[in-house]
Design a protein around this motif. Structure first.
Motif, PDB file in Angstrom:
ATOM      1  N   LEU A  99       0.831  -1.206   0.000  1.00 47.60           N
ATOM      2  CA  LEU A  99       0.000   0.000   0.000  1.00 47.60           C
ATOM      3  C   LEU A  99       0.865   1.255   0.000  1.00 47.60           C
ATOM      4  O   LEU A  99       0.585   2.219  -0.729  1.00 47.60           O
ATOM      5  N   GLN A 100       1.925   1.246   0.779  1.00 44.35           N
ATOM      6  CA  GLN A 100       2.836   2.392   0.826  1.00 44.35           C
ATOM      7  C   GLN A 100       3.517   2.612  -0.522  1.00 44.35           C
ATOM      8  O   GLN A 100       3.584   3.733  -1.025  1.00 44.35           O
ATOM      9  N   PHE A 101       4.010   1.536  -1.131  1.00 41.65           N
ATOM     10  CA  PHE A 101       4.691   1.646  -2.425  1.00 41.65           C
ATOM     11  C   PHE A 101       3.735   2.094  -3.521  1.00 41.65           C
ATOM     12  O   PHE A 101       4.079   2.934  -4.364  1.00 41.65           O
ATOM     13  N   LEU A 102       2.531   1.524  -3.545  1.00 37.99           N
ATOM     14  CA  LEU A 102       1.562   1.886  -4.585  1.00 37.99           C
ATOM     15  C   LEU A 102       1.120   3.340  -4.454  1.00 37.99           C
ATOM     16  O   LEU A 102       0.948   4.031  -5.463  1.00 37.99           O
ATOM     17  N   GLU A 103       0.947   3.802  -3.227  1.00 36.29           N
ATOM     18  CA  GLU A 103       0.584   5.203  -3.008  1.00 36.29           C
ATOM     19  C   GLU A 103       1.696   6.125  -3.523  1.00 36.29           C
ATOM     20  O   GLU A 103       1.429   7.152  -4.159  1.00 36.29           O
ATOM     21  N   LYS A 104       2.942   5.741  -3.280  1.00 34.53           N
ATOM     22  CA  LYS A 104       4.083   6.531  -3.757  1.00 34.53           C
ATOM     23  C   LYS A 104       4.129   6.546  -5.290  1.00 34.53           C
ATOM     24  O   LYS A 104       4.374   7.599  -5.898  1.00 34.53           O
ATOM     25  N   LEU A 105       3.872   5.397  -5.919  1.00 35.81           N
ATOM     26  CA  LEU A 105       3.875   5.331  -7.382  1.00 35.81           C
ATOM     27  C   LEU A 105       2.790   6.223  -7.970  1.00 35.81           C
ATOM     28  O   LEU A 105       3.012   6.884  -9.004  1.00 35.81           O
ATOM     29  N   CYS A 106       1.618   6.251  -7.337  1.00 33.31           N
ATOM     30  CA  CYS A 106       0.535   7.098  -7.839  1.00 33.31           C
ATOM     31  C   CYS A 106       0.942   8.573  -7.800  1.00 33.31           C
ATOM     32  O   CYS A 106       0.670   9.328  -8.738  1.00 33.31           O
ATOM     33  N   LYS A 107       1.607   8.983  -6.723  1.00 32.66           N
ATOM     34  CA  LYS A 107       2.022  10.386  -6.576  1.00 32.66           C
ATOM     35  C   LYS A 107       3.101  10.765  -7.584  1.00 32.66           C
ATOM     36  O   LYS A 107       3.080  11.856  -8.157  1.00 32.66           O
ATOM     37  N   VAL A 108       4.060   9.867  -7.798  1.00 32.37           N
ATOM     38  CA  VAL A 108       5.211  10.189  -8.640  1.00 32.37           C
ATOM     39  C   VAL A 108       4.952   9.895 -10.119  1.00 32.37           C
ATOM     40  O   VAL A 108       5.358  10.664 -11.003  1.00 32.37           O
ATOM     41  N   HIS A 109       4.285   8.774 -10.401  1.00 36.71           N
ATOM     42  CA  HIS A 109       4.153   8.316 -11.791  1.00 36.71           C
ATOM     43  C   HIS A 109       2.708   8.317 -12.304  1.00 36.71           C
ATOM     44  O   HIS A 109       2.470   7.973 -13.460  1.00 36.71           O
ATOM     45  N   GLY A 110       1.749   8.661 -11.448  1.00 30.74           N
ATOM     46  CA  GLY A 110       0.344   8.598 -11.836  1.00 30.74           C
ATOM     47  C   GLY A 110      -0.013   9.452 -13.035  1.00 30.74           C
ATOM     48  O   GLY A 110      -0.904   9.109 -13.816  1.00 30.74           O
TER      49      GLY A 110
END
Length: 242
Positions: A99-110
């Protein structure tokens, strides 16, 4: 070596020798949630040649050096303990990290990869439902199965549980397994088979690999329950309450 027969379901094949799972997984054949189908039925649905899949199965099962664990021979209380300590604990440990990694990916690469938001939502819903699902097993279903094991071992009588037949919670668990299987099939599609894009950073690649491993563990987890634990628990209740 396992002998294949037209009457065997794909779930029974994997239950007898887990190496069969690698063949089914390679071709996208669901052996856990839809393990009740025969090989012919599964191949017809996918448009595969039954003979070709059988050839691959026979080839991989021919190796006598493999020491796959024979879960079908385990007593049910040992199997429930293994599922809880191996698969339930794995899910609990991986959920917050993913969940932490996916949230970070959404912010950076979304912005460049909007599908990440759908992947995050799907996994978030899965995380919540799996957590509740495992607790129901640990607090209700597994304790009753373990109680039946003791009743059979020591030839003592036990009361019928509030839920009646063990098939009632089992059917609920199987329905929830199907939901999770379908969610992860959607995640697999959205990630192109957990293949990171060319512009993926290290966190992106690690996250997709973790999602792939999570799905693989989920398939094995569901297989152990749907194809081995649940059918044997239903048979045991008939013996204990006969």
């Amino acid at each position: 070596m396992m002998t294949l027969s037209p009457e065997m379901t794909i779930g029974e094949m994997v239950a007898q020798d887990y190496r069969a799972a690698s063949v089914f997984g390679k071709h996208g054949i669901d052996f856990c949630c839809k393990g009740h189908r025969t090989l012919a039925e599964a191949c017809e649905r996918k448009g595969f040649s039954t003979e070709e899949i059988e050839r691959e199965l026979n080839e991989i099962l021919r190796d006598p050096s493999d020491n796959s664990i024979d879960f079908k021979s385990w007593p049910l209380d040992l199997l429930t303990s293994y599922i809880e300590k191996t698969h339930h604990r794995y899910v609990e440990q991986q959920i917050p990290v993913l969940l932490q990694f996916l949230e970070k990916l959404c912010k950076v690469h979304g912005g460049r990869h909007p599908e990440l938001f759908d992947i995050y939502d799907l996994f978030r819903f899965s995380a919540g439902d799996l957590t509740q699902h495992m607790k129901k097993e640990e607090l209700i279903l597994f304790p009753f199965i373990n109680k039946m094991v003791l009743a059979e071992k020591y030839n003592v009588n036990i009361d019928m549980p509030n839920f009646g037949s063990v098939e009632n919670p089992i059917e609920m668990m199987k329905d929830e397994h199907t939901t999770e299987g379908e969610r992860f099939a959607t995640i697999a599609t959205l990630t192109d088979g957990f293949t990171p894009p060319e512009d993926a950073c290290t966190t992106y690649r690690v996250t997709f690999q973790m999602l792939k491993e999570f799905e693989q563990d989920l398939h094995r987890h569901i297989h152990l329950e749907n194809n081995i634990l649940f059918p044997k628990a239903i048979m045991m209740q008939k013996l204990v309450f006969s």
